[in-house]
Design an enzyme around this catalytic site. Structure first.
Site, PDB file in Angstrom:
ATOM      1  N   THR A   1       0.840  -1.203   0.000  1.00 19.58           N
ATOM      2  CA  THR A   1       0.000   0.000   0.000  1.00 19.58           C
ATOM      3  C   THR A   1       0.871   1.248   0.000  1.00 19.58           C
ATOM      4  O   THR A   1       0.610   2.211  -0.730  1.00 19.58           O
ATOM      5  CB  THR A   1      -0.921   0.016   1.234  1.00 19.58           C
ATOM      6  OG1 THR A   1      -1.750  -1.151   1.222  1.00 19.58           O
ATOM      7  CG2 THR A   1      -1.801   1.251   1.253  1.00 19.58           C
TER       8      THR A   1
ATOM      9  N   GLN B   1      -6.172  -1.992  -2.230  1.00 23.03           N
ATOM     10  CA  GLN B   1      -5.524  -0.719  -1.921  1.00 23.03           C
ATOM     11  C   GLN B   1      -4.700  -0.253  -3.117  1.00 23.03           C
ATOM     12  O   GLN B   1      -3.860  -0.994  -3.634  1.00 23.03           O
ATOM     13  CB  GLN B   1      -4.629  -0.858  -0.693  1.00 23.03           C
ATOM     14  CG  GLN B   1      -5.376  -1.237   0.580  1.00 23.03           C
ATOM     15  CD  GLN B   1      -5.408  -2.727   0.826  1.00 23.03           C
ATOM     16  OE1 GLN B   1      -5.433  -3.523  -0.111  1.00 23.03           O
ATOM     17  NE2 GLN B   1      -5.410  -3.108   2.095  1.00 23.03           N
TER      18      GLN B   1
ATOM     19  N   ASP C   1      -8.329   3.635  -0.619  1.00 22.03           N
ATOM     20  CA  ASP C   1      -7.088   4.286  -0.148  1.00 22.03           C
ATOM     21  C   ASP C   1      -6.560   5.330  -1.130  1.00 22.03           C
ATOM     22  O   ASP C   1      -5.375   5.346  -1.457  1.00 22.03           O
ATOM     23  CB  ASP C   1      -6.006   3.238   0.122  1.00 22.03           C
ATOM     24  CG  ASP C   1      -6.309   2.376   1.330  1.00 22.03           C
ATOM     25  OD1 ASP C   1      -7.375   2.561   1.936  1.00 22.03           O
ATOM     26  OD2 ASP C   1      -5.486   1.510   1.656  1.00 22.03           O
TER      27      ASP C   1
ATOM     28  N   ASP D   1     -12.118   3.700   2.868  1.00 20.34           N
ATOM     29  CA  ASP D   1     -11.039   4.381   3.605  1.00 20.34           C
ATOM     30  C   ASP D   1     -10.276   5.353   2.708  1.00 20.34           C
ATOM     31  O   ASP D   1      -9.044   5.383   2.720  1.00 20.34           O
ATOM     32  CB  ASP D   1     -10.058   3.348   4.177  1.00 20.34           C
ATOM     33  CG  ASP D   1     -10.733   2.275   5.004  1.00 20.34           C
ATOM     34  OD1 ASP D   1     -11.816   2.535   5.557  1.00 20.34           O
ATOM     35  OD2 ASP D   1     -10.176   1.164   5.087  1.00 20.34           O
TER      36      ASP D   1
END
Length: 560
Positions: A323, A353, A376, A397
């Site tokens: 990530t 991600q 992300d 997120d």
């Protein structure tokens, strides 16, 4: 409530305010006292006592000792990572090597932060608010770096004994942070009004025109006027000094054809006294992975506008990247300004991600930019950051990390995720109650992107969920559309962090802003103006000086 839970809840309440407000003083702070007394406010008092000498001392001597030991442990960990890379570098999977390389990079940053912090603490017992905030920020980032390294190693099953050292190092850094925040961080005397409606440099700006008041030499001015096809307005005393300008034009008529080549031409380790190094990136689709390394300071990058100057990539965790290293644009250099640029990660909703921007550049500012991805999108990793009039598109997120960050007058667009997923606007990653970190969403708009608005299946959308134990997010004076779940916030897993997080809302508007049916977690709050003002640019980022010098507009307090 158990004694342990009561202690954690007390820590969460004490740490619900930004760093200058949590410096509750230990009794007789300048006098000799026992380690037991000094360690009472450390996250792990027993560990704190185990690393301090069993003899009387004051908080300054204990703090300096802890910082020196932290620095020694950081050096040791770099050697361990180097040895592990030598052993595995040619035979391990790409993701494993990537995680180790991430750890090496993060460890080098941590060394920088600890060395600077130790030198400052050794030199004095009295610091200005801004200098104390610098060190508080560096120590907070050191802990974040350790956590990021550990996550990468765990995700690739490449811990191999390193996790124990990381765990102990993180606890030691936590002791250093606790002692510093109680000994050196001054109590702030708030001298500015809560309400501060006027933005700096307001006369230069209409909404979203992305213009800065720049001051430069005649040669640089001629280049700027030519490449932008508009005349730079005469500057005044408030203008931002530009030391030099280079252009990036894909057809070869500028100084460079790639952004990375232009960054490489920027001077190293400049102190900014001569102004910013300006990189003007003309319209085009730039398929490159851009990095501004830590030695490139005071870089200003201006594009031709959102959806005109576009930087794009497609790295993702599914394709073997960590990530941390999946980002299309990586920022590590401090005092960066980005204006009128789109940064994308096009990996898509099925690739997990996949970061568009990862920012660990201290005192960084983005103005009139767009960040577009799915899970992300915007990795506000660490240190101090400010985003003004930017667009952020994502799903799971999609604003995450552990910086001290304010997003002001931005548009946040949850989009259609993979079927079965929910959307969370934020996933804040604060792991230590003494870290001066958190995410403040101020004066923004949260509404569905077009694909989500027309989705043929139901998607639940939340303001955030707690990535880490002391997750801290505040949404204030923001328009929230009616697509938000009435509960507002989502759990990470079971009751994890629900008592230790700090989530708050203040004076939001729109059909999704009704807090009547919000979660009833101990860590969730509907706050008043006094509490909300703690999370403004002035109080949370101590930002009037460093943001003010960029020429980017901002509101220091709450909006009238």
């Amino acid at each position: 409530m158990s004694q342990k839970l009561m202690f954690l809840f007390t820590l969460a309440c004490l740490s619900s305010l930004p760093s200058p407000f949590i410096s509750a003083q230990i009794p007789a702070i300048g006098n000799a006292t026992s380690p037991s007394n000094i360690c009472r406010f450390a996250p792990d008092p027993s560990y704190c006592r185990s690393v301090l000498p069993n003899q009387p001392g004051d908080i300054y001597s204990y703090g300096r000792l802890s910082l020196r030991r932290s620095l020694s442990r950081a050096r040791r960990f770099i050697s361990m990572i180097d040895a592990e890379l030598d052993r595995k570098g040619k035979v391990a999977a790409k993701s494993t090597v990537g995680a180790l390389e991430d750890c090496k990079f993060l460890a080098s940053l941590t060394m920088d932060y600890l060395l600077s912090s130790s030198q400052t603490a050794d030199s004095t017992k009295t610091l200005s608010l801004s200098r104390a905030e610098d060190v508080h920020t560096f120590l907070s980032a050191a802990i974040t770096n350790e956590q990021t390294c550990l996550e990468g190693l765990k995700s690739t099953a490449s811990e191999n004994g390193l996790s124990g050292d990381l765990f102990n190092d993180t606890k030691l850094y936590g002791v250093s942070l606790a002692l510093f925040s109680k000994g050196w961080v001054p109590r702030r005397q708030r001298s500015r009004p809560i309400w501060q409606p006027q933005a700096r440099f307001k006369k230069f700006f209409g909404f979203r025109n992305g213009k800065l008041p720049l001051k430069m030499t005649e040669r640089a001015r001629a280049v700027y006027n030519t490449v932008t096809r508009r005349k730079l307005l005469q500057s005044d005393a408030d203008a931002v000094q530009v030391s030099d300008i280079v252009t990036v034009i894909q057809n070869g008529t500028g100084n460079f054809t790639t952004i990375n080549a232009a960054i490489a031409a920027a001077p190293n380790k400049t102190d900014g006294s001569n102004g910013y190094f300006l990189i003007y990136v003309t319209a085009g689709l730039y398929e490159e992975y851009v990095e501004v390394p830590k030695n490139k300071r005071y870089v200003m990058m201006i594009g031709d506008g959102i959806n005109q100057t576009v930087i794009t990539g497609n790295r993702s965790v599914v394709d073997g990247w960590t990530t941390f290293n999946s980002a299309t644009f990586i920022l590590s250099g401090p005092n960066f300004i980005g204006v009128n640029i789109t940064i994308r990660n096009t990996a898509g909703p099925t690739k997990g991600q996949a970061v568009a921007l990862r920012s660990g550049g201290d005192l960084s500012v983005f103005y009139s930019c767009s960040f577009e991805a799915y899970q992300d999108t915007l990795y506000t990793h660490s240190l101090r950051q400010f985003y003004r009039e930017c667009d952020v598109y994502g799903t799971v997120d999609f604003i995450f990390g552990n910086a001290a960050v304010v997003l002001q007058n931005c548009n946040l667009y949850p989009r259609q995720p993979r079927k079965g997923q929910s959307n969370e606007v934020t996933a804040q990653g604060r792991t230590d109650p003494n870290q001066n970190t958190g995410t403040a969403i101020h004066g923004c708009t949260i509404r569905p992107a077009d694909d989500l608005a027309t989705s043929n299946y139901t998607v639940k959308t939340y303001l955030g969920r707690p990535w880490k134990e002391y997750s801290r997010t505040v949404v204030m004076q923001t328009y929230i559309d009616g697509f938000l779940e009435p509960s507002g916030w989502n759990a990470w897993s079971g009751d994890f962090a629900l008592s230790t997080l700090y989530y708050a809302e203040y004076n939001n508007t729109g059909p999704g802003s009704d807090t009547t049916n919000r979660v009833t977690w101990p860590g969730y709050h509907v706050i008043n103006a006094t509490d909300a003002s703690n999370f403004t640019v002035t109080n949370f980022l101590v930002g009037e000086g460093w943001i003010g010098q960029t020429g980017v507009p901002f509101v220091g307090g709450l909006i009238a």
